[in-house]
Each structure stands twice: as structure tokens, then as C-alpha cells.
Design a protein around this motif. Structure first.
Motif, mmCIF file in Angstrom:
data_model
loop_
_atom_site.group_PDB
_atom_site.id
_atom_site.type_symbol
_atom_site.label_atom_id
_atom_site.label_comp_id
_atom_site.label_asym_id
_atom_site.label_seq_id
_atom_site.Cartn_x
_atom_site.Cartn_y
_atom_site.Cartn_z
ATOM 1 N N SER A 1 -67.977 11.149 -28.910
ATOM 2 C CA SER A 1 -68.672 10.070 -28.255
ATOM 3 C C SER A 1 -70.313 10.308 -28.761
ATOM 4 O O SER A 1 -70.609 9.051 -28.871
ATOM 5 N N VAL B 1 -68.996 4.971 -24.189
ATOM 6 C CA VAL B 1 -68.687 5.133 -22.741
ATOM 7 C C VAL B 1 -67.177 5.406 -22.853
ATOM 8 O O VAL B 1 -66.827 6.100 -21.729
ATOM 9 N N LYS B 2 -66.535 4.828 -23.387
ATOM 10 C CA LYS B 2 -64.950 4.887 -23.336
ATOM 11 C C LYS B 2 -64.499 6.274 -23.798
ATOM 12 O O LYS B 2 -63.744 7.012 -23.246
ATOM 13 N N PHE C 1 -72.808 4.259 -16.350
ATOM 14 C CA PHE C 1 -73.764 4.532 -17.119
ATOM 15 C C PHE C 1 -74.703 3.070 -17.055
ATOM 16 O O PHE C 1 -74.190 2.191 -16.661
ATOM 17 N N VAL D 1 -78.950 10.211 -23.337
ATOM 18 C CA VAL D 1 -78.967 8.679 -22.962
ATOM 19 C C VAL D 1 -80.054 8.402 -21.834
ATOM 20 O O VAL D 1 -80.506 7.478 -21.881
ATOM 21 N N LEU E 1 -72.576 7.084 -30.021
ATOM 22 C CA LEU E 1 -73.892 6.964 -29.161
ATOM 23 C C LEU E 1 -74.969 6.713 -30.120
ATOM 24 O O LEU E 1 -75.835 5.960 -29.966
ATOM 25 N N ALA F 1 -70.192 0.431 -26.153
ATOM 26 C CA ALA F 1 -68.956 0.563 -25.292
ATOM 27 C C ALA F 1 -68.013 1.456 -25.761
ATOM 28 O O ALA F 1 -67.545 2.279 -24.865
ATOM 29 N N ILE G 1 -76.741 0.931 -22.066
ATOM 30 C CA ILE G 1 -75.800 1.655 -22.952
ATOM 31 C C ILE G 1 -74.529 1.291 -22.813
ATOM 32 O O ILE G 1 -73.839 1.244 -24.136
ATOM 33 N N LEU G 2 -73.792 0.711 -21.947
ATOM 34 C CA LEU G 2 -72.589 -0.107 -21.831
ATOM 35 C C LEU G 2 -72.628 -1.138 -22.900
ATOM 36 O O LEU G 2 -71.613 -1.400 -23.670
ATOM 37 N N LYS H 1 -68.132 8.410 -14.921
ATOM 38 C CA LYS H 1 -69.327 8.225 -14.996
ATOM 39 C C LYS H 1 -70.125 6.971 -15.021
ATOM 40 O O LYS H 1 -69.550 6.079 -15.968
ATOM 41 N N TYR I 1 -66.362 9.136 -24.163
ATOM 42 C CA TYR I 1 -67.126 9.853 -23.091
ATOM 43 C C TYR I 1 -66.107 9.898 -21.681
ATOM 44 O O TYR I 1 -65.795 11.327 -21.213
ATOM 45 N N SER I 2 -65.939 9.081 -21.434
ATOM 46 C CA SER I 2 -64.992 8.821 -20.087
ATOM 47 C C SER I 2 -63.638 9.611 -20.332
ATOM 48 O O SER I 2 -63.077 10.289 -19.376
#
Length: 225
Positions: free
Chosen positions: A131, A106-107, A94, A206, A135, A103, A98-99, A92, A109-110
């Protein structure tokens, strides 16, 4: 319902009814009308599973994949689509804010999303919940850098209750945590909701975070001349 001619070792070919054909390529993730050639279906010795070879009709893909079907319980006559392989993971994307902010979110969640794509449904929920921790705490630290140490050490529920003003972010984040906790506990409290609801609440969290971050940045950078 579609019929295919299936082969089985040391046996005559058999006509098997399929409940459905794949409607999405597991490689390129496009919606498709999967192409099948007669004879490219193979039945297990115990009749429990059926592997059917398909090809993606997209000009940009056109690659082969295998769909596995499972034998239905009586009285249903057709085999049910179980999964398609290989599953090429599609992460996904973002918003840049957010990144930059988290980070780690994002890592994690992925990775949870990839676990879900591999049908590891018993563990991916815990990954989505983890995650959320990153966040929410990274967002609060960005908003209140002077309270960084307090936020890092506080329980997530405390962070939401004590540091968030009433907002769409708080409403969505709190409910995402409720469902996330369900993914890690022995007894589920919210039995009418599932993983798809958790993912939707994370996406909403998000969304509202991005909206507030971008709004704040523009307000800070632009003033009336």
C-alpha cells in the motif's frame, strides 16, 4: 481472574479460571464489560481450548459472540484469552484527498487491515508495504505530473531520495518503507520495531500528506485581495 463452569462431553462440569474477560465486542467494536451466563462454556476433550459464549451489553448491539481461550503453560493456573469471533471487519476512514489521490492505496491498506483482523500476521505486513508503494508514488505524481513515467518505473527508495524535498512526509515515508521491507524479507533489520510501528508511520505519512495537500490547495485558491 474470573471463574466459569465449563462443560466437557461425557464428563462432569469443571470450574475453569479465566485470565481476563473480553473488553471489546468483535461485532460492534465498542469497549464493553462482556456478559456471560453460567454454563455457556465448553472445554475441548484435551483441555487445550475453552470456548465461552458472551453477549455484548450495548443497547445498539446486544449480540452473541464466542471467546476462545487457550490452556496456559505451567505454573500459570488461568486460561488465556486468544481471540473473539466473529470478527466484523472495521475499515479505516481516510481523508477525502487521500481517497481521491490514491484509491489503490486505500483499497490495499484496507485489505491488509482485514488480514490483520483475521490474525493473518505473517502476510498483512507485506500488504501494508505494498500500500505504501501506491501512496508514495501517487503522491509524487500528484506533485510532479511531468515526471509521472519516471516515478512509476523508479524503485521506491529512489523515489523517496530523489523526488521528496526534506519534510515530515519524507522522514515518515522513508522509515515506513524500512519497516515495510522488514515485513517482506527473510532477516529483519529493525528487530525493536513491529507491525504497530509500521502502521503508525503510515498514518503519520498520510497525516503530513493531507496537511501539505490541503495547504497547497488553499494557497492556490486564495490570494490577497
Amino acid at each position: 481472574m474470573v471463574n466459569v463452569i465449563a462443560h466437557r462431553r461425557k464428563a462432569e462440569p469443571t470450574t475453569i479460571a479465566l485470565e481476563e474477560l473480553p473488553d471489546k465486542c468483535p461485532r460492534c467494536h465498542r469497549a464493553i464489560d462482556a456478559l456471560h451466563r453460567d454454563g455457556d462454556a465448553f472445554l475441548s476433550e484435551n483441555w487445550l481450548t475453552l470456548d465461552v459464549i458472551f453477549r455484548c451489553p450495548s443497547e445498539n448491539c446486544g449480540r452473541i459472540f464466542v471467546a476462545t481461550y487457550t490452556k496456559p503453560s505451567y505454573p500459570f493456573p488461568s486460561y488465556k484469552l486468544d481471540l473473539c469471533i466473529p470478527q466484523v471487519f472495521q475499515g479505516k476512514v481516510f481523508h477525502a484527498s487521500i481517497l481521491e489521490m490514491s484509491a489503490s492505496f486505500v483499497k490495499i491498506y484496507s485489505q491488509a487491515l482485514k488480514a490483520e483482523s483475521l490474525q493473518l500476521n505473517e502476510i498483512c505486513g507485506a500488504g501494508f508495504r505494498r500500500s505504501l508503494e501506491f501512496l508514495i508514488k501517487d503522491y509524487l505524481i500528484r506533485c510532479m505530473p511531468e515526471k509521472e513515467n519516471e516515478i512509476k518505473s523508479a524503485a521506491l527508495g529512489v523515489c523517496i531520495n530523489n523526488y521528496f524535498p526534506d519534510s515530515n512526509v519524507k522522514s515518515c515515508a522513508a522509515r515506513a518503507v524500512w519497516l515495510g521491507n522488514d515485513e517482506t524479507h527473510f532477516i529483519r533489520k529493525y528487530t525493536e520495531h513491529d507491525l504497530s510501528d509500521l502502521k503508525m508511520l503510515i498514518e503519520l505519512t498520510v497525516h503530513w500528506m493531507v496537511s501539505e495537500i490541503v495547504t497547497r490547495d488553499y494557497v492556490a485558491s486564495l490570494s490577497k485581495s
